[in-house]
Design a protein around this motif. Structure first.
Motif, mmCIF file in Angstrom:
data_model
loop_
_atom_site.group_PDB
_atom_site.id
_atom_site.type_symbol
_atom_site.label_atom_id
_atom_site.label_comp_id
_atom_site.label_asym_id
_atom_site.label_seq_id
_atom_site.Cartn_x
_atom_site.Cartn_y
_atom_site.Cartn_z
ATOM 1 N N ARG A 140 33.317 35.472 42.419
ATOM 2 C CA ARG A 140 32.418 36.055 43.734
ATOM 3 C C ARG A 140 32.235 37.690 43.783
ATOM 4 N N LYS A 141 33.201 38.129 42.853
ATOM 5 C CA LYS A 141 33.050 39.685 42.782
ATOM 6 C C LYS A 141 31.803 40.070 41.992
ATOM 7 N N SER A 149 32.594 44.069 44.403
ATOM 8 C CA SER A 149 33.895 44.335 44.321
ATOM 9 C C SER A 149 34.289 45.410 45.293
ATOM 10 N N VAL A 198 31.968 30.684 39.885
ATOM 11 C CA VAL A 198 32.785 29.796 40.844
ATOM 12 C C VAL A 198 32.811 28.659 40.858
ATOM 13 N N ILE A 203 37.502 32.191 40.762
ATOM 14 C CA ILE A 203 36.727 32.253 42.061
ATOM 15 C C ILE A 203 36.832 33.675 42.445
ATOM 16 N N ARG A 204 37.779 34.464 42.435
ATOM 17 C CA ARG A 204 37.766 35.741 42.798
ATOM 18 C C ARG A 204 36.592 36.739 41.923
ATOM 19 N N THR A 205 36.780 36.508 40.661
ATOM 20 C CA THR A 205 35.971 37.126 39.689
ATOM 21 C C THR A 205 34.166 36.726 39.954
ATOM 22 N N THR A 224 38.045 37.143 32.218
ATOM 23 C CA THR A 224 38.525 36.233 32.722
ATOM 24 C C THR A 224 38.282 34.767 32.315
ATOM 25 N N GLY A 264 41.898 30.327 41.173
ATOM 26 C CA GLY A 264 42.012 31.421 42.041
ATOM 27 C C GLY A 264 41.352 32.539 41.302
ATOM 28 N N TYR A 265 41.734 32.878 40.258
ATOM 29 C CA TYR A 265 41.128 34.198 39.061
ATOM 30 C C TYR A 265 39.832 34.022 38.893
#
Length: 373
Positions: free
Chosen positions: A207-208, A26, A215, A203-205, A79, A200-201
């Motif tokens: 990857r983070k 992150s 993902v 995938i972002r989390t 998430t 979007g939420y």
């Protein structure tokens, strides 16, 4: 639109999942969870890096590693439950419109939204189980539960697409007029909006925190968003008097989902088979070679356990150095790996003396290696 979805290159999916293994976390810094440090000249590329680098204590304690992993899991849980609420609400709205209109295309979209919402349950269980500390039986902990949850996600996608295909084929064989087309179109737009927000939420989390399963779940939601838009095509066709348009769109949705299903299953299979991106192994080799005291690098093995990496490496050192010095070299090598490899939780580095005059320092193991090979 359907062709574009079906023909999406495999690299698109694998690339996103691959970034789980080569993305910074992150804060953009390439170190594992809990690997805090406050010294050295490690290059900073993350926005608040320099300040955090000074304020956070240096620690490699196991407890700190566990705390950091738990923090990532809590973020993943948040998430998942937010996604569950959004997609659950979307599916309920679409289900009501499906019952009123009789649209098979919307039914397929509703089933996929419901399945996507329910995938939060096995992933949630996996995150909770993954927090448990290692035991004498499960010495590596319970991170694999997340990978098993990936199997449940793939099965959920397969089951929902199979049901959608069955309903679409049945409707083709036994046509029925679709009513309330305006409501169907509105439900399709609601489905697209809800899925895109959730995708979007997730995938972002994912990857983070380095979660391949999360993902993959986000990609599933994004696919559902595109299929929601496809429902509009079916509604438009029915409005023109083509009653067959609705079940045909339902079949196209199923084909598109099957393409994504294949890619998702492949990635989950690779994770279960301990596959890692070869570029990460190469990066580990380069990092080890750059450590002072390392003359060469032997075998490097890496594997994912949940959303963390573990490594086993061999380095070649001068046979004349003391055991203490050889140990210092391996500790420095592990430290360098923890800084260089994203999501690396631990590395076991073994020091081998450089063979000279034909000496084989592992000859006692030769017969065992031949047997196992």
């Amino acid at each position: 639109m359907h062709a574009a979805l079906v023909q999406m290159p495999q690299q698109d999916f694998a690339g996103i999942l691959g970034t789980v293994s080569d993305m910074p976390d992150s804060d953009g810094h390439h170190h594992p969870p809990g690997h805090d440090h406050g010294h050295g000249h490690h290059p900073e590329t993350w926005p608040r890096g320099r300040l955090g680098h000074l304020l956070r204590p240096h620690s490699h304690e196991a407890a700190d590693q566990v705390d950091a992993a738990m923090e990532s899991s809590r973020e993943g849980m948040r998430t998942l439950w937010i996604s569950l609420g959004v997609l659950g609400g979307t599916a309920l709205i679409q289900a009501a419109v499906t019952a009123a209109s009789g649209s098979v295309a919307l039914l397929g979209d509703t089933l996929h939204n419901a399945a996507d919402a329910l995938t939060a349950v096995p992933l949630g269980v996996a995150f909770v189980i993954g927090r448990r500390p290692p035991t004498r039986r499960y010495t590596y902990g319970y991170g694999r539960a997340e990978d098993l949850a990936g199997i449940a996600i793939v099965l959920a996608i397969a089951a929902s697409s199979a049901l959608a295909a069955y309903e679409a084929i049945t409707r083709l064989l036994h046509p029925r007029h679709v009513t309330d087309l305006i409501a169907v179109a509105a439900a399709a737009l609601i489905g697209f909006t809800g899925n895109e927000l959730v995708a979007g939420y997730r995938i972002r989390t994912g990857r983070k925190i380095g979660s391949a399963a999360l993902v993959a779940d986000g990609l599933h939601a994004r696919t559902d968003g595109f299929t929601s838009l496809a429902v509009l095509l079916g509604a438009g066709g029915v409005a023109l008097g083509w009653d067959w348009a609705d079940p045909v769109v339902g079949l196209l949705i199923t084909i598109a989902i099957l393409a994504i299903l294949r890619q998702a299953a492949r990635e989950i299979y690779r994770r279960l088979m301990d596959a890692v991106d070869p570029a990460i192994v190469d990066q580990a080799g380069r990092t080890l070679n750059a450590v002072p005291g390392v003359l060469d690098v032997g075998q490097v093995r890496m594997r994912w356990i949940g959303h963390q990496l573990r490594a086993e490496c061999e380095v070649i050192v001068d046979p004349a150095v003391s055991a203490i010095r050889a140990h210092q070299v391996t500790v420095s090598a592990e430290h360098a790996l923890l800084h260089a490899i994203p999501r690396l939780a631990a590395a076991l580095v073994h020091a081998d003396p450089e063979p000279r005059d034909g000496a084989d320092h592992h000859d006692v193991l030769a017969s065992h290696r031949q047997t196992s090979g």
